[in-house]
Design an enzyme around this catalytic site. Structure first.
Site, PDB file in Angstrom:
ATOM      1  N   HIS A 133      59.257  26.926  -1.648  1.00 36.88           N
ATOM      2  CA  HIS A 133      58.614  28.227  -1.900  1.00 36.88           C
ATOM      3  C   HIS A 133      59.671  29.329  -2.062  1.00 36.88           C
ATOM      4  CE1 HIS A 133      55.365  31.344  -0.834  1.00 36.88           C
ATOM      5  NE2 HIS A 133      56.487  32.027  -0.768  1.00 36.88           N
ATOM      6  N   GLU A 134      60.640  29.344  -1.144  1.00 39.38           N
ATOM      7  CA  GLU A 134      61.659  30.406  -1.167  1.00 39.38           C
ATOM      8  C   GLU A 134      62.613  30.236  -2.356  1.00 39.38           C
ATOM      9  OE1 GLU A 134      61.076  32.900   0.628  1.00 39.38           O
ATOM     10  OE2 GLU A 134      59.660  31.929   1.980  1.00 39.38           O
ATOM     11  N   HIS A 167      61.157  31.705  -5.351  1.00 37.63           N
ATOM     12  CA  HIS A 167      61.330  33.167  -5.397  1.00 37.63           C
ATOM     13  C   HIS A 167      62.625  33.542  -6.126  1.00 37.63           C
ATOM     14  CE1 HIS A 167      58.190  35.213  -3.166  1.00 37.63           C
ATOM     15  NE2 HIS A 167      58.291  34.384  -2.141  1.00 37.63           N
ATOM     16  N   GLY A 211      59.520  32.444   6.098  1.00 39.92           N
ATOM     17  CA  GLY A 211      60.672  32.543   5.216  1.00 39.92           C
ATOM     18  C   GLY A 211      60.630  33.846   4.444  1.00 39.92           C
ATOM     19  N   GLN A 236      62.246  39.728  -2.210  1.00 38.07           N
ATOM     20  CA  GLN A 236      61.153  40.289  -1.420  1.00 38.07           C
ATOM     21  C   GLN A 236      61.551  41.567  -0.689  1.00 38.07           C
ATOM     22  OE1 GLN A 236      60.050  36.286   0.474  1.00 38.07           O
ATOM     23  NE2 GLN A 236      58.091  37.293   0.203  1.00 38.07           N
ATOM     24  N   CYS A 246      52.259  33.985   1.357  1.00 38.43           N
ATOM     25  CA  CYS A 246      53.533  34.637   1.051  1.00 38.43           C
ATOM     26  C   CYS A 246      53.486  36.065   1.569  1.00 38.43           C
ATOM     27  CB  CYS A 246      53.735  34.632  -0.465  1.00 38.43           C
ATOM     28  SG  CYS A 246      55.233  35.465  -1.007  1.00 38.43           S
ATOM     29  N   LEU A 247      54.573  36.519   2.168  1.00 40.64           N
ATOM     30  CA  LEU A 247      54.626  37.891   2.695  1.00 40.64           C
ATOM     31  C   LEU A 247      54.427  38.926   1.591  1.00 40.64           C
ATOM     32  CD1 LEU A 247      57.608  37.650   5.238  1.00 40.64           C
ATOM     33  CD2 LEU A 247      55.153  37.639   5.734  1.00 40.64           C
TER      34      LEU A 247
HETATM   35 ZN    ZN Z   1      56.947  34.021  -0.691  1.00 37.31          ZN
END
Ligand code: ZN
Length: 150
Positions: free
Chosen positions: A130-131, A134, A46, A51, A88-89
């Site tokens: 999670h997203e 963000h 995701g 991000q 997480c990226l």
């Molecule tokens: Zn993340």
């Protein structure tokens, strides 16, 4: 399409709340396409607007069940609890155990502005939570109960 730069933990943009998406136009579609390409290249499940440096409520998810575009989301009717390792990226190389609901209802808009609802469970639910965090300026690192050692 183009790969966007993924910002990391220390960037303040990841710690700010996002504004709603109001225009469902070609610019938005381009951004969503770029986000998907960036996510697939980075092998993530995701990716959220902040991000890639965009403070808008938009997310792309693919946990192996096809791509889902998630705009202006809300999560409700959460049920159960699952503790699992998460990453997480924007926090490369770090994984930690986070407790998330087992099931939830996602209400969001697609790229045309149409509202949809989706019942999510397990990994899909975890990723959506999670997203969505963000978009509120929160990272999973705030919720980690135990870090995974290398
Ligand atoms: Zn993340």
């Amino acid at each position: 399409m183009a790969i966007r730069k993924i910002v990391t933990e220390e960037d303040e943009i990841l710690h700010k709340p996002c504004r709603k998406v109001e225009k469902f136009d070609k610019r938005l579609w381009q951004l969503l396409d770029d986000m998907a390409e960036t996510m697939y290249k980075a092998e993530g499940y995701g990716i959220a607007g902040p991000q890639v440096g965009v403070l808008r409520q938009l997310v792309v998810i693919d946990v192996g069940e096809g791509k889902l575009e998630v705009i202006n989301p809300t999560i409700s009717e959460t049920e159960g609890k699952v503790r699992d390792a998460e990453g997480c990226l924007s926090v490369p190389g770090k994984y930690g155990y986070v407790t998330r609901p087992k099931k939830c209802k996602l209400t969001a808009q697609d790229r045309f502005g149409n509202t949809y609802e989706k019942e999510l469970s397990d990994m899909f639910c975890r990723c959506a939570c999670h997203e969505t965090d963000h978009l509120k300026g929160h990272l999973f690192t705030e919720l980690v109960e135990e870090w995974v050692e290398d």
